[in-house]
Design a protein around this motif. Sequence first.
Motif, PDB file in Angstrom:
ATOM      1  N   SER A  91      40.263  33.710  49.954  1.00 51.54           N
ATOM      2  CA  SER A  91      39.865  34.724  48.972  1.00 51.54           C
ATOM      3  C   SER A  91      40.956  34.971  47.938  1.00 51.54           C
ATOM      4  O   SER A  91      40.689  35.045  46.733  1.00 51.54           O
ATOM      5  CB  SER A  91      39.523  36.043  49.678  1.00 51.54           C
ATOM      6  OG  SER A  91      38.383  35.888  50.494  1.00 51.54           O
ATOM      7  N   ARG A 126      31.876  33.462  52.989  1.00 47.57           N
ATOM      8  CA  ARG A 126      33.181  32.872  53.292  1.00 47.57           C
ATOM      9  C   ARG A 126      33.240  32.397  54.744  1.00 47.57           C
ATOM     10  O   ARG A 126      33.685  31.283  55.032  1.00 47.57           O
ATOM     11  CB  ARG A 126      34.276  33.902  53.028  1.00 47.57           C
ATOM     12  CG  ARG A 126      35.684  33.411  53.257  1.00 47.57           C
ATOM     13  CD  ARG A 126      36.692  34.522  53.014  1.00 47.57           C
ATOM     14  NE  ARG A 126      36.585  35.588  54.021  1.00 47.57           N
ATOM     15  CZ  ARG A 126      37.437  36.611  54.102  1.00 47.57           C
ATOM     16  NH1 ARG A 126      38.421  36.722  53.221  1.00 47.57           N
ATOM     17  NH2 ARG A 126      37.292  37.529  55.043  1.00 47.57           N
ATOM     18  N   HIS A 182      33.050  36.009  46.749  1.00 50.47           N
ATOM     19  CA  HIS A 182      31.741  36.541  47.123  1.00 50.47           C
ATOM     20  C   HIS A 182      30.778  36.541  45.939  1.00 50.47           C
ATOM     21  O   HIS A 182      29.559  36.468  46.131  1.00 50.47           O
ATOM     22  CB  HIS A 182      31.875  37.962  47.669  1.00 50.47           C
ATOM     23  CG  HIS A 182      30.609  38.480  48.284  1.00 50.47           C
ATOM     24  ND1 HIS A 182      30.125  38.028  49.504  1.00 50.47           N
ATOM     25  CD2 HIS A 182      29.699  39.394  47.836  1.00 50.47           C
ATOM     26  CE1 HIS A 182      28.990  38.641  49.781  1.00 50.47           C
ATOM     27  NE2 HIS A 182      28.710  39.472  48.793  1.00 50.47           N
ATOM     28  N   THR A 234      35.106  36.992  42.109  1.00 44.93           N
ATOM     29  CA  THR A 234      35.677  36.782  43.432  1.00 44.93           C
ATOM     30  C   THR A 234      34.861  35.703  44.138  1.00 44.93           C
ATOM     31  O   THR A 234      33.807  35.288  43.655  1.00 44.93           O
ATOM     32  CB  THR A 234      35.629  38.070  44.268  1.00 44.93           C
ATOM     33  OG1 THR A 234      34.244  38.457  44.441  1.00 44.93           O
ATOM     34  CG2 THR A 234      36.378  39.197  43.569  1.00 44.93           C
TER      35      THR A 234
END
Length: 269
Positions: free
Chosen positions: A188, A93, A206, A204
């Motif tokens: 996020s 991110r 990630h 997610t």
Amino acid sequence: GKRVEMSVRSVRSIKSILHSSFNQAIIDGLVKVNPTLSVKVKGKKNREYSDEMLFLTEEECEQLITYLNSEVDPMYRFLAPIAFMGIYYGLRRSELLGLKWDAIDYKSGHIRIEHTVVRVKTVESKDNTKTKNSRRNLALFPTAVKVLDIIRRDQEKDKEYWGDAYMNKEGYVFVRGDGSYIDPDYLSKTFSKMTKRFGRPEITFHKLRHTCASLLISKGWDVKRVQYWLGHSDIQTTLSIYAHYNKMQSNLNSEDMDILTKDVEKLFA
């Protein structure tokens, strides 16, 4: 001295370092066993690393980006190029939000990952990459060029609209319409809301890194190439992803077993 509480993540990281060190000690003949194998890190978020490595299939990646580019949920359309870079470059991110236009070398065909944007309390701060291994040059492939061209075109329109009020003076690739930073936490949370609407709430932002790794492994990339592409400082992380991918594949390739047993099928007629 005063006892200091450590986070589960920190303890797990220390265990990983010790695990690798003892493995090397075994190779060097200094010890016979790795004592960390019997150590379990307990905590609220204590799950086996492999259980956390969920990922999208190649087909699902296309479906996700198609969904983001559709008219179904236009409020999430800005996530399309972000998801693309997350899936196919496996950027963290902070790396994605820290990507600058001057880090994209069209002439040599590379993207330099060397800068990050993180959130400290309520202040956006720019930092170097997570580790030395995180600094890397990645190939700028044709589809990525097209995606970046669209982003640049949209930014030019935003600059024209906002004029002197446009805020992106440092040349970041991913910013809001007025050129201001995209808050990492906002990214996020918005991504998670989107994947819930998409039907994959467990994915997610990630998890796109794990998806990237699985795609590269499926194309035959070896451990060292995957480690470099994702910027893993510890090869154990890359090996864990390999192990998880192979475990998943062993449950998916039932057709292989059907082919292997074809000749003995008649014995059970």
